[in-house]
Design a protein around this motif. Structure first.
Motif, PDB file in Angstrom:
ATOM      1  N   GLY A  58       5.582  -8.144  -2.086  1.00  0.00           N
ATOM      2  CA  GLY A  58       4.564  -7.233  -1.557  1.00  0.00           C
ATOM      3  C   GLY A  58       3.254  -7.229  -2.339  1.00  0.00           C
ATOM      4  O   GLY A  58       2.182  -7.356  -1.736  1.00  0.00           O
ATOM      5  N   TRP A  61       1.373 -10.371  -1.628  1.00  0.00           N
ATOM      6  CA  TRP A  61       0.876 -10.399  -0.263  1.00  0.00           C
ATOM      7  C   TRP A  61      -0.378  -9.540  -0.141  1.00  0.00           C
ATOM      8  O   TRP A  61      -1.378  -9.962   0.456  1.00  0.00           O
ATOM      9  CB  TRP A  61       1.959  -9.906   0.701  1.00  0.00           C
ATOM     10  N   LEU A  62      -0.350  -8.336  -0.726  1.00  0.00           N
ATOM     11  CA  LEU A  62      -1.515  -7.453  -0.662  1.00  0.00           C
ATOM     12  C   LEU A  62      -2.710  -8.059  -1.406  1.00  0.00           C
ATOM     13  O   LEU A  62      -3.855  -7.963  -0.942  1.00  0.00           O
ATOM     14  CB  LEU A  62      -1.180  -6.081  -1.243  1.00  0.00           C
ATOM     15  N   ARG A  65      -4.109 -10.839   0.803  1.00  0.00           N
ATOM     16  CA  ARG A  65      -4.792 -10.281   1.974  1.00  0.00           C
ATOM     17  C   ARG A  65      -6.139  -9.693   1.594  1.00  0.00           C
ATOM     18  O   ARG A  65      -7.140  -9.939   2.263  1.00  0.00           O
ATOM     19  CB  ARG A  65      -3.929  -9.209   2.630  1.00  0.00           C
ATOM     20  N   SER A  66      -6.191  -8.909   0.529  1.00  0.00           N
ATOM     21  CA  SER A  66      -7.460  -8.265   0.182  1.00  0.00           C
ATOM     22  C   SER A  66      -8.511  -9.288  -0.232  1.00  0.00           C
ATOM     23  O   SER A  66      -9.684  -9.168   0.132  1.00  0.00           O
ATOM     24  CB  SER A  66      -7.266  -7.199  -0.897  1.00  0.00           C
TER      25      SER A  66
END
Length: 130
Positions: A58, A61-62, A65-66
């Protein structure tokens, strides 16, 4: 707030869209906004540490993405300027904060790939404080 297109049809991205890998994103950040590379590196270490500690992907992934959103927005100088303008409006508590937040959300949705550039031209309009 006026209705100028957010992305001018003649505007081309300043760098090609990178792969969503940390290495490719870091290279793009270094080309677009060199002062942000240290922040990128710090957040990558933090995300990696949190992923290892929590035994989950997680945080990585964050992180990806950001930074992919950041790069996509900053590939287009007009979009980057408008995004920064909107963030400043929200931080100042401008009377149009709600509208600014909606426009920020649209920009980030577009950056996530939810919009094609052509649709972005039709849907997202730059709005100037009135």
């Amino acid at each position: 707030m006026s209705g100028q297109p957010l992305v001018q049809a003649s505007e081309s991205p300043v760098v090609p869209r990178p792969a969503p890998s940390p290495t490719a994103l870091r290279e793009a950040v270094a080309r677009i906004t060199p002062p942000r590379v240290r922040e990128f590196d710090r957040q990558l270490v933090e995300a990696s540490t949190n992923a290892q500690t929590g035994r989950t992907l997680g945080p990585l992934w964050l992180f990806r993405r950001s930074w992919a959103q950041f790069v996509e927005v900053h590939r287009y100088p007009d979009v980057a300027r408008r995004h920064e303008e909107l963030l400043a409006m929200v931080e100042r508590g401008h009377s149009d904060t709600r509208r600014a937040a909606v426009e920020i959300s649209r920009i980030l949705a577009w950056a996530d790939g939810g919009w094609t550039s052509e649709r972005m031209l039709l849907v997202l309009r730059a709005r100037r404080p009135g």
